[in-house]
Design an enzyme around this catalytic site. Structure first.
Site, PDB file in Angstrom:
ATOM      1  N   GLN A 123     116.642 -47.131  12.835  1.00 29.32           N
ATOM      2  CA  GLN A 123     116.365 -48.105  13.989  1.00 29.32           C
ATOM      3  C   GLN A 123     115.201 -49.120  14.064  1.00 29.32           C
ATOM      4  OE1 GLN A 123     115.260 -45.140  17.187  1.00 29.32           O
ATOM      5  NE2 GLN A 123     117.072 -45.857  18.169  1.00 29.32           N
ATOM      6  N   PRO A 124     115.362 -50.698  14.378  1.00 30.08           N
ATOM      7  CA  PRO A 124     114.898 -51.844  13.762  1.00 30.08           C
ATOM      8  C   PRO A 124     113.507 -51.844  14.532  1.00 30.08           C
ATOM      9  CG  PRO A 124     116.933 -52.750  15.005  1.00 30.08           C
ATOM     10  CD  PRO A 124     116.348 -50.896  15.254  1.00 30.08           C
ATOM     11  N   LYS A 125     113.359 -50.876  14.602  1.00 34.61           N
ATOM     12  CA  LYS A 125     111.637 -50.296  15.315  1.00 34.61           C
ATOM     13  C   LYS A 125     110.453 -51.489  14.820  1.00 34.61           C
ATOM     14  CE  LYS A 125     112.259 -46.620  17.861  1.00 34.61           C
ATOM     15  NZ  LYS A 125     112.226 -44.767  18.254  1.00 34.61           N
ATOM     16  N   LYS A 126     109.634 -52.478  15.764  1.00 32.91           N
ATOM     17  CA  LYS A 126     108.314 -53.310  15.011  1.00 32.91           C
ATOM     18  C   LYS A 126     107.694 -52.720  16.755  1.00 32.91           C
ATOM     19  CE  LYS A 126     108.599 -57.233  13.845  1.00 32.91           C
ATOM     20  NZ  LYS A 126     109.602 -58.280  13.043  1.00 32.91           N
TER      21      LYS A 126
END
Length: 255
Positions: A123-126
């Protein structure tokens, strides 16, 4: 972890370690139970070209819709209490026939949840800060990044009861599809590049409320939610649920 006693260096077997740091891992083993999760979901129509621009070519959109969720995780295994916001596009992976939602953007308050989402699912979590709560007779949700409230969403507070079926008729968002890309240590590209899928398990929906909604997206180069412009808000949902995060599967390995 208690330091070992003894005169000489012992060392540990790295083959026995799945996560780091050794003895105090940031990423847990699954499954994890998420209890009393409160969510504001805004469903809106966006531009076909904008949606296509953010999708891997192996995925096809099933509707010109975007779902923005603003979560307060009130009681999560390992991670405690924290906030999260997910931007999702309804899609189908033609090669496997898998239907779900693709996440071009995800923002989380917990460092462990950021790491677990990226390392396990891709997942492209930030990092981002999430607010969710009533302001008088209005439910207001906000996502902050770099001191900018990049998302502001509202809906009337608990005026019209709904069901889980109402909630899920716009998209099969229990299944989350992601592009997992892990850079190679020598800078030669990605050592892993996969399309993955993860489905929420043991979902218990405690309450659902629906109504009109609003959403404002503010430009931010580090949180580019504005790349999915709002044409029309379809509706909003305020709901609470318990669910389990389990391991997923690889839909496709990309060379």
């Amino acid at each position: 972890m208690t330091p070992p006693s003894g005169s000489g260096p012992a060392g540990f077997d790295p083959a026995s370690v799945d996560e780091t740091p050794f003895g105090a891992p940031l990423v847990p083993s699954l499954p994890l139970r998420m209890r009393d999760t409160e969510i504001l979901t805004i469903v809106y129509r966006s531009a076909d070209a904008a949606i296509a621009h953010l999708l891997p070519r192996q995925l096809e959109p099933t509707a010109a819709l975007v779902l923005v969720h603003l979560y307060r995780m009130h009681d999560a295994d390992w991670f405690g209490a924290y906030g999260e916001s997910a931007v999702q596009i309804p899609v189908r992976h033609a090669a496997s026939g898998t239907t779900g939602v693709y996440s071009p953007l995800l923002f989380v308050e917990s460092d462990g949840a950021v790491a677990a989402g990226r390392e396990i699912y891709g997942q492209p979590k930030k990092e981002g800060r999430i607010e969710l709560g009533p302001v008088g007779d209005l439910l207001v949700g906000r996502l902050w990044r770099n001191g900018i409230d990049v998302v502001t969403a509202t809906t009337p507070y608990k005026q019209r009861a709904a069901s889980a079926e109402d909630l899920e008729r716009h998209a099969a968002f229990r299944t989350n599809i992601n592009l997992k890309a892990i850079p190679a240590v020598d800078g030669s590209g990605a050592s892993v590049r996969e399309l993955t899928a993860r489905t929420l398990e043991d979902v218990v929906v405690h309450e659902v409320w629906r109504g009109p909604g609003t959403i404002e997206l503010r430009p931010n180069a580090q949180a580019p939610v504005h790349l999915l412009p709002v044409i029309e808000v379809v509706e909003a949902f305020h709901w609470r649920a318990d669910f389990t995060l389990a391991y997923g599967s690889v839909l496709e390995t990309i060379a």
